[in-house]
Design an enzyme around this catalytic site. Structure first.
Site, PDB file in Angstrom:
ATOM      1  CG  ASN A  69      -1.541   0.977   1.133  1.00  0.00           C
ATOM      2  OD1 ASN A  69      -2.434   1.115   0.488  1.00  0.00           O
ATOM      3  ND2 ASN A  69      -1.412   2.417   2.143  1.00  0.00           N
ATOM      4  CD  GLU A  70      -1.198   5.930  -0.256  1.00  0.00           C
ATOM      5  OE1 GLU A  70      -0.483   6.524   1.443  1.00  0.00           O
ATOM      6  OE2 GLU A  70      -2.613   6.565  -0.579  1.00  0.00           O
ATOM      7  CG  ASN A 106      -4.582   4.412  -2.098  1.00  0.00           C
ATOM      8  OD1 ASN A 106      -5.829   3.543  -2.591  1.00  0.00           O
ATOM      9  ND2 ASN A 106      -3.818   3.838  -1.399  1.00  0.00           N
ATOM     10  CE1 TYR A 125      -8.128   9.377   0.842  1.00  0.00           C
ATOM     11  CE2 TYR A 125      -5.734   8.978   0.523  1.00  0.00           C
ATOM     12  CZ  TYR A 125      -7.292   8.452   1.106  1.00  0.00           C
ATOM     13  OH  TYR A 125      -7.500   7.374   2.150  1.00  0.00           O
ATOM     14  CE1 TYR A 161      -4.278  13.906   4.542  1.00  0.00           C
ATOM     15  CE2 TYR A 161      -4.862  12.011   3.384  1.00  0.00           C
ATOM     16  CZ  TYR A 161      -5.519  12.664   4.785  1.00  0.00           C
ATOM     17  OH  TYR A 161      -5.132  11.773   5.621  1.00  0.00           O
ATOM     18  CE  LYS A 164      -8.578  11.174   4.934  1.00  0.00           C
ATOM     19  NZ  LYS A 164      -8.118  11.024   6.607  1.00  0.00           N
TER      20      LYS A 164
HETATM   21  C1  GCB Z   1      -4.118   6.687   2.532  1.00  0.00           C
HETATM   22  C2  GCB Z   1      -3.150   5.492   3.207  1.00  0.00           C
HETATM   23  C3  GCB Z   1      -4.380   4.996   5.157  1.00  0.00           C
HETATM   24  C4  GCB Z   1      -4.796   6.223   5.716  1.00  0.00           C
HETATM   25  C5  GCB Z   1      -5.524   6.966   4.460  1.00  0.00           C
HETATM   26  C6  GCB Z   1      -5.568   8.454   4.604  1.00  0.00           C
HETATM   27  O1  GCB Z   1      -3.399   7.219   1.661  1.00  0.00           O
HETATM   28  O2  GCB Z   1      -3.291   4.556   3.067  1.00  0.00           O
HETATM   29  O3  GCB Z   1      -3.851   4.244   5.417  1.00  0.00           O
HETATM   30  O4  GCB Z   1      -5.319   5.912   6.686  1.00  0.00           O
HETATM   31  O5  GCB Z   1      -4.598   7.867   3.603  1.00  0.00           O
HETATM   32  O6  GCB Z   1      -6.806   8.990   6.068  1.00  0.00           O
HETATM   33  O7  GCB Z   1      -4.746   9.523   5.194  1.00  0.00           O
END
Ligand code: GCB
Length: 592
Positions: free
Chosen positions: A406-407, A460, A462, A466, A563
């Site tokens: 993951n990431e 992923n 945002y 973000y 979230k």
């Molecule tokens: C991400 C991660 C995840 C976090 C999420 C966040 O990119 O993969 O584990 O919880 O962002 O809410 O920032």
């Protein structure tokens, strides 16, 4: 590793319940041989559960290092059989003792391990089982972490993932008997030929003079049979496993005196021309990244919580989820099969990225890949975790993609060198399923260097949270620009959004629909969905997260990560109803 299942030749006893428990404050219980005698002045602790939130003692909650669990159990009269202890998971390291003798040591908090204890007990007698559990993460664990000291001299565990480092005996402990000559592994792969299913099987049963298999349908009727440890059988007019249709068969294997029934489903999975095909038909993923997370039991598995989550997912019209960010309990995988849920199965390789901005994940200031940080030894551990996950979950029809990280950092030459051999490990361990990893925002299509090693692009993103915080017009523009670049770079790769969405504080309602409000979650998620609908290569939406969950404390987190589509105790936020309308309409149109 095979899941524990009873049969005419195998009998299991689950050792869950109330165990003794003691914190090893000075982390010297192993040296001082605590396991040699019953624990002195223990408290009680439930198994399975994380121990962190069971008491209200901050010191126990925050302890860094070992804790000891203990109970007694009876060894049955097992004759010539072997007696095996199976641990679903011990997070992150477990050292297991029987009557004071070490019988197993396992590192890696989310996968099962076993110990053959036949030679350490007497049939028909009680024995003492002690498990030392270490919650520490290092540069050479998956996930990685680092223990340092704070200015007051206390141990401090740092890690680069955004969920709380729950620890303990998280899944069932089972004692079972099996014949000395036994089935130790089976790999089943399936194909579709018109109305028939083809089933290729490969059994490992060392020392067995004869191996026979029978395919049983859901009612237990034999529908095919063969002899030999390897072969192919045909199931005529098969009931194919499909999203929303958890049709399962059992492969009954008889190896000399041992009988083991391996459940499986007949289906195919394929990536073609930007689409994700299950049984040859395009599939669209609707769902979430989830967490094993609960107020009281932390990461402890509970059938009640599991079934409740599935009922909610079904209510909403979801058809899939990702086991973010680690392998889930074996019970979860069986249930996904039976319920016809589609699973992206992820290793615990989360937080291999020192570039993610402070605040989301905590302390920074390291180079991700270097001899002193994530290095060749870490990569070996990562490779083993990929093999172990695939060995555990390869026969689940629900699993359609392996997510090997993951990431992670993916925009450097070092990341390419790290991931190239790992992608090969995954393909060798399972040549039948597509592989992928979730790509982080800082490595978009013009920076990422590893996407070609994989079959599916998993993003992923945002935007609006973000980045472009609160500005959905810019967020939409940037999301579309980025998607255009991915489609241009990899026109034949399907794209799944494996994370998107803002933190949303339950009850925070706002006329101005600003970030953190319930209205903003509706708007932000709605914007993503509008964009997805315009791109043929986008074949899935798994928002972040199914439910609010616990994290390390931080200025970006209010009692955890918010979230969730649902609160931590599974109440719907207003957005849940909006997404439900969308997903139920899609389900109606597509039929699953
Ligand atoms: C991400 C991660 C995840 C976090 C999420 C966040 O990119 O993969 O584990 O919880 O962002 O809410 O920032």
């Amino acid at each position: 590793m095979l899941r524990v299942r009873d049969s005419i030749s195998r009998h299991s006893t689950v050792l869950d319940g109330v165990w003794n428990f003691k914190v090893d404050w000075d982390n010297n219980g192993l040296e001082n041989n605590w396991a040699a005698a019953p624990l002195v002045d223990p408290i009680t602790m439930p198994v399975p559960a994380s121990y962190n939130d069971i008491t209200v003692d901050t010191k126990i909650h925050d302890h860094v290092g070992y804790v000891f669990y203990e109970r007694t159990a009876f060894a049955p009269l097992y004759g010539d059989d072997r007696l095996i202890l199976h641990f679903g998971s011990v997070t992150h390291e477990g050292v297991v003792f029987v009557n004071g003798t070490e019988v197993a040591r396992h590192t890696g908090g989310y996968l099962p391990f076993e110990a053959d204890i036949t030679d350490y007990v007497n049939p028909g007698e009680e024995f003492r089982l002690t498990v030392a559990v270490d919650n520490r993460l290092s540069w050479q664990t998956i996930p990685p972490g680092l223990v340092t000291k704070d200015d007051s001299g206390n141990d401090k565990q740092i890690y680069w993932h955004d969920f709380y480092n729950y620890a303990g005996i998280h899944r069932s402990v089972t004692l079972y008997t099996r014949p000395a000559v036994h089935v130790s592994d089976v790999t089943i792969t399936t194909g579709i030929d018109g109305a028939d299913g083809t089933v290729t099987y490969d059994v490992v049963a060392e020392g067995a003079a004869s191996v026979k298999v029978r395919v049983l349908d859901a009612s237990g009727q034999e529908v095919a049979a063969a002899e030999g440890a390897h072969g192919e059988v045909r199931v005529e007019n098969a009931d194919f496993w499909a999203p929303g249709h958890g049709a399962m068969y059992g492969l009954e294997i008889t190896a000399d005196g041992d009988v083991y029934v391996q459940p499986f489903g007949i289906r195919t999975v394929e990536v073609s021309k930007g689409q994700f095909l299950i049984n040859g038909k395009p599939f669209y993923f609707r769902g979430y990244g989830r967490h094993e997370d609960n107020n009281t039991v932390g990461k402890g598995h509970s059938d009640a919580l599991m079934i409740h989550d599935y009922e909610i997912m079904k209510w909403q019209g979801a058809n899939s989820f990702r086991t973010s960010h680690y392998p889930y309990a074996e019970e979860e995988m069986d249930y996904a099969d039976e319920q016809g849920f589609v699973v992206i199965d992820e290793t615990p390789a989360v937080g291999i990225n020192m570039g993610i901005g402070g605040g989301i994940a905590g302390a920074q200031g390291y180079t991700t890949f270097s001899p002193d940080t994530v290095n060749d030894a870490t990569r070996e551990v990562h490779a083993q975790v990929i093999r172990d996950l695939i060995a555990r979950d390869k026969n689940h029809p629900s699993v359609v993609i392996w997510s090997i990280a993951n990431e992670p950092e993916s925009d450097t030459d070092a990341s390419y060198d790290y991931f190239k051999p790992l992608a090969a490990v995954a393909r060798e361990a399972d040549p039948t399923r597509p592989i992928s990893y979730t790509n982080v925002m800082m490595a978009p299509a013009d920076k990422d260097k590893i996407a070609e090693l994989f079959d599916v692009v998993m993003l992923n993103r945002y935007f609006g949270w973000y980045l472009d915080t609160g500005n959905l017009q810019d967020a939409e523009k940037h999301l579309r620009e980025e998607l255009d670049k991915w489609v241009k770079r990899l026109p034949d790769h399907p794209i799944i959004f494996t994370e998107y969405g803002p933190d949303t504080m339950e009850g925070n309602s706002d006329f101005f629909r600003r970030p953190w409000s319930e209205e903003f979650q509706i708007d932000n998620i709605g914007m993503f969905h509008r964009v997805f609908d315009d791109y043929a290569n986008v074949v899935g939406e798994q928002m972040w997260n199914f439910a609010d969950f616990q994290t390390t404390p931080g200025i970006m987190r209010v009692g955890g990560n918010k979230k969730g589509m649902f609160t931590r105790d599974r109440k719907p936020k207003p957005n849940a109803y909006v997404v439900r309308d969308r997903w139920l309409a899609m389900k109606e149109k597509l039929g699953f």
